[in-house]
Design a protein around this motif. Structure first.
Motif, PDB file in Angstrom:
ATOM      1  N   HIS A 198       0.835  -1.212   0.000  1.00 11.95           N
ATOM      2  CA  HIS A 198       0.000   0.000   0.000  1.00 11.95           C
ATOM      3  C   HIS A 198       0.867   1.259   0.000  1.00 11.95           C
ATOM      4  CE1 HIS A 198      -3.307   2.715   0.849  1.00 11.95           C
ATOM      5  NE2 HIS A 198      -2.596   3.204   1.875  1.00 11.95           N
ATOM      6  N   ALA A 199       1.915   1.259   0.843  1.00 11.67           N
ATOM      7  CA  ALA A 199       2.787   2.435   0.921  1.00 11.67           C
ATOM      8  C   ALA A 199       3.535   2.646  -0.393  1.00 11.67           C
ATOM      9  CB  ALA A 199       3.779   2.271   2.071  1.00 11.67           C
ATOM     10  N   PHE A 200       3.995   1.536  -0.985  1.00 15.55           N
ATOM     11  CA  PHE A 200       4.696   1.648  -2.270  1.00 15.55           C
ATOM     12  C   PHE A 200       3.747   2.147  -3.355  1.00 15.55           C
ATOM     13  CE2 PHE A 200       5.765  -0.384  -6.385  1.00 15.55           C
ATOM     14  CZ  PHE A 200       6.947   0.297  -6.639  1.00 15.55           C
ATOM     15  N   SER A 201       2.504   1.664  -3.316  1.00  8.36           N
ATOM     16  CA  SER A 201       1.522   2.085  -4.311  1.00  8.36           C
ATOM     17  C   SER A 201       1.289   3.592  -4.250  1.00  8.36           C
ATOM     18  CB  SER A 201       0.195   1.349  -4.112  1.00  8.36           C
ATOM     19  OG  SER A 201       0.359  -0.039  -4.307  1.00  8.36           O
ATOM     20  N   GLU A 202       1.166   4.103  -3.034  1.00 11.40           N
ATOM     21  CA  GLU A 202       0.938   5.541  -2.883  1.00 11.40           C
ATOM     22  C   GLU A 202       2.154   6.344  -3.346  1.00 11.40           C
ATOM     23  OE1 GLU A 202      -1.905   7.145  -2.075  1.00 11.40           O
ATOM     24  OE2 GLU A 202      -2.698   5.105  -2.347  1.00 11.40           O
ATOM     25  N   LYS A 203       3.340   5.834  -3.031  1.00 14.44           N
ATOM     26  CA  LYS A 203       4.569   6.543  -3.431  1.00 14.44           C
ATOM     27  C   LYS A 203       4.753   6.487  -4.945  1.00 14.44           C
ATOM     28  CE  LYS A 203       9.279   7.178  -1.759  1.00 14.44           C
ATOM     29  NZ  LYS A 203      10.325   6.691  -0.811  1.00 14.44           N
ATOM     30  N   TYR A 204       4.421   5.337  -5.530  1.00 15.77           N
ATOM     31  CA  TYR A 204       4.537   5.188  -6.988  1.00 15.77           C
ATOM     32  C   TYR A 204       3.484   6.033  -7.706  1.00 15.77           C
ATOM     33  CZ  TYR A 204       4.645   2.987 -11.597  1.00 15.77           C
ATOM     34  OH  TYR A 204       4.722   2.769 -12.955  1.00 15.77           O
ATOM     35  N   ARG A 205       2.281   6.121  -7.107  1.00 13.30           N
ATOM     36  CA  ARG A 205       1.219   6.941  -7.684  1.00 13.30           C
ATOM     37  C   ARG A 205       1.653   8.419  -7.710  1.00 13.30           C
ATOM     38  NH1 ARG A 205      -4.292   6.127  -7.830  1.00 13.30           N
ATOM     39  NH2 ARG A 205      -4.111   4.434  -6.309  1.00 13.30           N
ATOM     40  N   HIS A 206       2.230   8.855  -6.590  1.00 13.54           N
ATOM     41  CA  HIS A 206       2.700  10.243  -6.506  1.00 13.54           C
ATOM     42  C   HIS A 206       3.808  10.494  -7.538  1.00 13.54           C
ATOM     43  CE1 HIS A 206       3.651  14.139  -4.766  1.00 13.54           C
ATOM     44  NE2 HIS A 206       4.925  13.767  -4.669  1.00 13.54           N
ATOM     45  N   PHE A 207       4.690   9.511  -7.725  1.00 15.01           N
ATOM     46  CA  PHE A 207       5.766   9.619  -8.722  1.00 15.01           C
ATOM     47  C   PHE A 207       5.181   9.794 -10.125  1.00 15.01           C
ATOM     48  CE2 PHE A 207       7.708   6.852 -11.983  1.00 15.01           C
ATOM     49  CZ  PHE A 207       8.863   7.579 -12.271  1.00 15.01           C
ATOM     50  N   CYS A 208       4.190   8.987 -10.454  1.00 17.88           N
ATOM     51  CA  CYS A 208       3.583   9.063 -11.788  1.00 17.88           C
ATOM     52  C   CYS A 208       2.902  10.411 -12.017  1.00 17.88           C
ATOM     53  CB  CYS A 208       2.569   7.930 -11.977  1.00 17.88           C
ATOM     54  SG  CYS A 208       3.321   6.285 -12.117  1.00 17.88           S
ATOM     55  N   GLU A 209       2.195  10.904 -10.995  1.00 12.47           N
ATOM     56  CA  GLU A 209       1.508  12.190 -11.122  1.00 12.47           C
ATOM     57  C   GLU A 209       2.509  13.332 -11.293  1.00 12.47           C
ATOM     58  OE1 GLU A 209      -0.879  12.465  -7.634  1.00 12.47           O
ATOM     59  OE2 GLU A 209      -2.429  11.075  -8.373  1.00 12.47           O
ATOM     60  N   LYS A 210       3.594  13.283 -10.537  1.00 16.27           N
ATOM     61  CA  LYS A 210       4.604  14.345 -10.589  1.00 16.27           C
ATOM     62  C   LYS A 210       5.329  14.368 -11.930  1.00 16.27           C
ATOM     63  CE  LYS A 210       8.690  16.074  -8.171  1.00 16.27           C
ATOM     64  NZ  LYS A 210       9.646  15.854  -7.051  1.00 16.27           N
ATOM     65  N   GLN A 211       5.640  13.172 -12.448  1.00 11.87           N
ATOM     66  CA  GLN A 211       6.408  13.075 -13.698  1.00 11.87           C
ATOM     67  C   GLN A 211       5.520  13.064 -14.944  1.00 11.87           C
ATOM     68  OE1 GLN A 211       9.619  13.301 -13.832  1.00 11.87           O
ATOM     69  NE2 GLN A 211      10.102  13.090 -11.649  1.00 11.87           N
ATOM     70  N   GLY A 212       4.196  12.976 -14.739  1.00 16.08           N
ATOM     71  CA  GLY A 212       3.291  12.985 -15.880  1.00 16.08           C
ATOM     72  C   GLY A 212       3.125  11.632 -16.549  1.00 16.08           C
TER      73      GLY A 212
END
Length: 408
Positions: A198-212
């Motif tokens: 769950h924590a990795f998913s949230e961190k990866y989601r934030h990465f995708c949003e930030k990088q487009g």
């Protein structure tokens, strides 16, 4: 009387000889520096010669440019000649003398015998020279990019093995790649394994949003699962993190240089008259098109299409002696290696896109179906491409010239 000035240009000096049309040495070879004042004095002395004066300079990559530019500004007829032509030009002598004054005299003899075919250096050549210089820098930084990327992959194989193979997203227009951006955040497998799914998913989601990037939960779960079974040789500590971050920073910096040069080359190439017709050719785009134009230069300087294929080194060789007449020979490969490299990349694009209506692709595909080796059909395709390039660009340039004369 005709006078031919042979100039052997070097980094800091120019060796000069002067011949008349009777092949007589008018003045003993002498040397001038690359300073503006010396070249200006030289140009004035040339202008004072009573007769038809032409200067021939052997192309040396960039050392010949100062004297060529200055003489051209002083309205001296200057012709820049391929060094291969000078090297192959016969001296009618058994002695093998190689020094700068002897080279200047050899250039003189070449110029006298080829007087009528000498091509004058023009202002448009200055733009083409600029494009060629940009292309050489583009090639340099592209090779640096390959080297730096290989170094980064080697480092990451010690911390996050196979990370460069986790994504199949295409390279973005700015040159960035998803796996590199991902590695900047998750540089070690423990950056993933130390988190819950769950924590990795949230961190990866934030990465995708930030990088487009587009977020997919299934991809996230796949990344998390694959990280559990990987072996990291280097531990997760500040020292190794600094190495990886440094390598990523170097790669991004080189990518910036490459993309800046790519955009600048396209801008320069767009100012050349043949740009529209070149960009319409299959396999050519805003990157390969300017590279191609940079290395070919002015297509009008080639008297026939065989001259262009010979310049590129993709012309078929000839082996004939007496009753021997070998029908199949390898390409000469004596021309411009950077141009051949660009042509091969264009052929690779055609093979990837396989445009059925394109004559070059049809020709290559036929050679491949006949079982011809890779180098054979690629070289044959490059040869045919250049012939079409020659015909289309010259026809277009002749039409432009005709329109210009009509309007005048």
């Amino acid at each position: 009387m005709r006078y031919l000035i042979g100039i052997d240009a070097a980094k800091a000096k120019n060796d000069i000889a002067i011949f008349n049309s009777d092949m007589g040495l008018v003045r003993k070879p002498f040397t001038v520096s690359q300073s503006q004042s010396d070249i200006q004095k030289l140009a004035k002395s040339f202008a004072a010669i009573d007769g038809d004066v032409r200067a021939v300079v052997e192309s040396t990559g960039r050392y010949h440019l100062p004297i060529v530019e200055q003489l051209s500004k002083e309205r001296i007829f200057v012709s820049v000649v391929n060094p291969k032509l000078i090297k192959q030009f016969g001296d009618n002598s058994l002695r093998n003398v190689k020094n700068d004054p002897a080279d200047a005299k050899k250039i003189c003899r070449y110029g006298i015998l080829n007087w009528d075919s000498l091509r004058e250096y023009t202002n448009m050549d200055e733009l083409r020279t600029q494009l060629q210089l940009y292309n050489s820098q583009f090639e340099f930084f592209t090779s640096q990019k390959v080297s730096v990327k290989s170094n980064l992959i080697a480092l990451l194989d010690m911390t996050y093995p196979g990370i460069n193979q986790l994504f199949n997203s295409p390279v973005r227009p700015d040159g960035s790649e998803k796996w590199v951006d991902y590695a900047e955040l998750f540089w070690h497998v423990d950056c993933v394994r130390s988190l819950s799914l769950h924590a990795f998913s949230e961190k990866y989601r934030h990465f995708c949003e930030k990088q487009g990037y587009h977020f997919q939960q299934s991809k996230c779960e796949s990344l998390y699962a694959s990280a559990q079974d990987l072996i990291a040789v280097f531990p997760k500590n500040a020292q190794y993190k600094a190495l990886v971050k440094m390598a990523i920073g170097n790669l991004k910096e080189v990518i910036t240089h490459v993309e800046t040069l790519r955009a600048a080359m396209n801008e320069i190439a767009s100012q050349l008259p043949e740009y529209p017709v070149v960009m319409e050719m299959k396999g050519v785009g805003p990157s390969l098109g300017p590279q191609l134009m940079a290395e070919i230069g002015d297509p009008m300087r080639f008297k026939h299409r065989e001259a262009l294929t010979a310049f590129a080194g993709v012309d078929p060789g000839v082996n004939q002696s007496g009753t021997l007449n070998q029908g199949s020979n390898s390409a000469s490969k004596t021309g411009n290696p950077r141009l051949r490299h660009t042509l091969f990349k264009i052929m690779e694009v055609l093979i990837k896109l396989h445009p059925e209506e394109d004559k070059v692709y049809q020709f290559m595909d036929k050679k491949r179906s006949e079982g011809k080796p890779y180098l054979v059909y690629m070289t044959a395709g490059a040869n045919k491409f250049l012939r079409i390039y020659y015909g289309k660009t010259r026809e277009y340039l002749h039409a432009l010239e005709a329109d210009k004369e009509t309007n005048e």
